[in-house]
Design a protein around this motif. Structure first.
Motif, PDB file in Angstrom:
ATOM      1  N   THR A  47      -5.316   3.688  -7.668  1.00 30.20           N
ATOM      2  CA  THR A  47      -6.300   3.961  -6.617  1.00 30.20           C
ATOM      3  C   THR A  47      -7.107   2.710  -6.315  1.00 30.20           C
ATOM      4  O   THR A  47      -7.310   2.352  -5.146  1.00 30.20           O
ATOM      5  CB  THR A  47      -7.225   5.115  -7.036  1.00 30.20           C
ATOM      6  OG1 THR A  47      -6.443   6.291  -7.217  1.00 30.20           O
ATOM      7  CG2 THR A  47      -8.290   5.383  -5.983  1.00 30.20           C
ATOM      8  N   GLN A  48      -7.541   2.014  -7.357  1.00 30.12           N
ATOM      9  CA  GLN A  48      -8.305   0.783  -7.153  1.00 30.12           C
ATOM     10  C   GLN A  48      -7.462  -0.278  -6.453  1.00 30.12           C
ATOM     11  O   GLN A  48      -7.936  -0.957  -5.546  1.00 30.12           O
ATOM     12  CB  GLN A  48      -8.818   0.240  -8.485  1.00 30.12           C
ATOM     13  CG  GLN A  48      -9.646  -1.030  -8.318  1.00 30.12           C
ATOM     14  CD  GLN A  48     -10.181  -1.558  -9.626  1.00 30.12           C
ATOM     15  OE1 GLN A  48     -10.073  -0.921 -10.656  1.00 30.12           O
ATOM     16  NE2 GLN A  48     -10.779  -2.734  -9.584  1.00 30.12           N
ATOM     17  N   GLU A  79      -6.514  -2.342   0.962  1.00 32.86           N
ATOM     18  CA  GLU A  79      -7.143  -1.972   2.234  1.00 32.86           C
ATOM     19  C   GLU A  79      -8.229  -2.975   2.610  1.00 32.86           C
ATOM     20  O   GLU A  79      -8.356  -3.356   3.774  1.00 32.86           O
ATOM     21  CB  GLU A  79      -7.726  -0.555   2.146  1.00 32.86           C
ATOM     22  CG  GLU A  79      -6.675   0.535   2.145  1.00 32.86           C
ATOM     23  CD  GLU A  79      -5.868   0.581   3.435  1.00 32.86           C
ATOM     24  OE1 GLU A  79      -6.435   0.370   4.529  1.00 32.86           O
ATOM     25  OE2 GLU A  79      -4.650   0.810   3.355  1.00 32.86           O
ATOM     26  N   GLU A  80      -9.015  -3.409   1.623  1.00 28.57           N
ATOM     27  CA  GLU A  80     -10.060  -4.395   1.877  1.00 28.57           C
ATOM     28  C   GLU A  80      -9.445  -5.726   2.320  1.00 28.57           C
ATOM     29  O   GLU A  80      -9.974  -6.390   3.223  1.00 28.57           O
ATOM     30  CB  GLU A  80     -10.920  -4.594   0.635  1.00 28.57           C
ATOM     31  CG  GLU A  80     -11.790  -3.392   0.299  1.00 28.57           C
ATOM     32  CD  GLU A  80     -12.463  -3.498  -1.066  1.00 28.57           C
ATOM     33  OE1 GLU A  80     -12.364  -4.558  -1.721  1.00 28.57           O
ATOM     34  OE2 GLU A  80     -13.080  -2.503  -1.479  1.00 28.57           O
ATOM     35  N   GLN A 125      -7.310   0.485  -2.815  1.00 33.21           N
ATOM     36  CA  GLN A 125      -8.561   0.152  -2.129  1.00 33.21           C
ATOM     37  C   GLN A 125      -8.676  -1.352  -1.902  1.00 33.21           C
ATOM     38  O   GLN A 125      -9.108  -1.804  -0.839  1.00 33.21           O
ATOM     39  CB  GLN A 125      -9.755   0.664  -2.932  1.00 33.21           C
ATOM     40  CG  GLN A 125      -9.871   2.167  -2.932  1.00 33.21           C
ATOM     41  CD  GLN A 125     -10.897   2.698  -3.925  1.00 33.21           C
ATOM     42  OE1 GLN A 125     -11.331   1.987  -4.830  1.00 33.21           O
ATOM     43  NE2 GLN A 125     -11.271   3.954  -3.776  1.00 33.21           N
ATOM     44  N   GLU A 126      -8.262  -2.127  -2.902  1.00 30.47           N
ATOM     45  CA  GLU A 126      -8.317  -3.575  -2.763  1.00 30.47           C
ATOM     46  C   GLU A 126      -7.353  -4.066  -1.681  1.00 30.47           C
ATOM     47  O   GLU A 126      -7.673  -4.999  -0.930  1.00 30.47           O
ATOM     48  CB  GLU A 126      -8.026  -4.245  -4.103  1.00 30.47           C
ATOM     49  CG  GLU A 126      -9.153  -4.048  -5.104  1.00 30.47           C
ATOM     50  CD  GLU A 126      -8.820  -4.524  -6.504  1.00 30.47           C
ATOM     51  OE1 GLU A 126      -7.709  -5.049  -6.728  1.00 30.47           O
ATOM     52  OE2 GLU A 126      -9.686  -4.371  -7.387  1.00 30.47           O
ATOM     53  N   GLY A 160       0.821  -1.212   0.000  1.00 31.71           N
ATOM     54  CA  GLY A 160       0.000   0.000   0.000  1.00 31.71           C
ATOM     55  C   GLY A 160       0.853   1.259   0.000  1.00 31.71           C
ATOM     56  O   GLY A 160       0.548   2.232  -0.703  1.00 31.71           O
TER      57      GLY A 160
END
Length: 86
Positions: A59-60, A66-67, A63-64, A29
């Motif tokens: 960006t995607q 982080e998920e 986010q992935e 990240g």
């Protein structure tokens, strides 16, 4: 059949591996954030579609990640609760 102590030890090993994975996800990240900053700085104001697409992809991916990290945190909490009940 495995003893409770063996089961707890196996879970502890799995939790350590998950922790290592979480560290790797966090590092990835950070690298993504650095890549976004570098891309934005290098091509600021260009408005080029390729740059915008790359930024959206980064960006995607962030986010992935982080998920993924959130999911592993939930899994660790569940495993810890399970170990506590043994």
């Amino acid at each position: 059949m495995a003893s409770v102590a063996e089961l707890k030890a196996a879970i502890d090993v799995a939790l350590q591996q998950i922790g290592d994975g979480q560290t790797a996800v966090q590092a990835a990240g950070e690298k993504l954030a650095e890549a976004q900053q570098t891309l934005a700085g290098a091509l600021e104001g260009s408005g080029h579609e390729t740059v915008e697409a790359a930024q959206a992809s980064l960006t995607q991916a962030g986010q992935e990640l982080e998920e993924c990290l959130a999911a592993t945190l939930v899994a660790v909490e569940q495993a810890q609760l399970y170990v506590a009940t043994l």
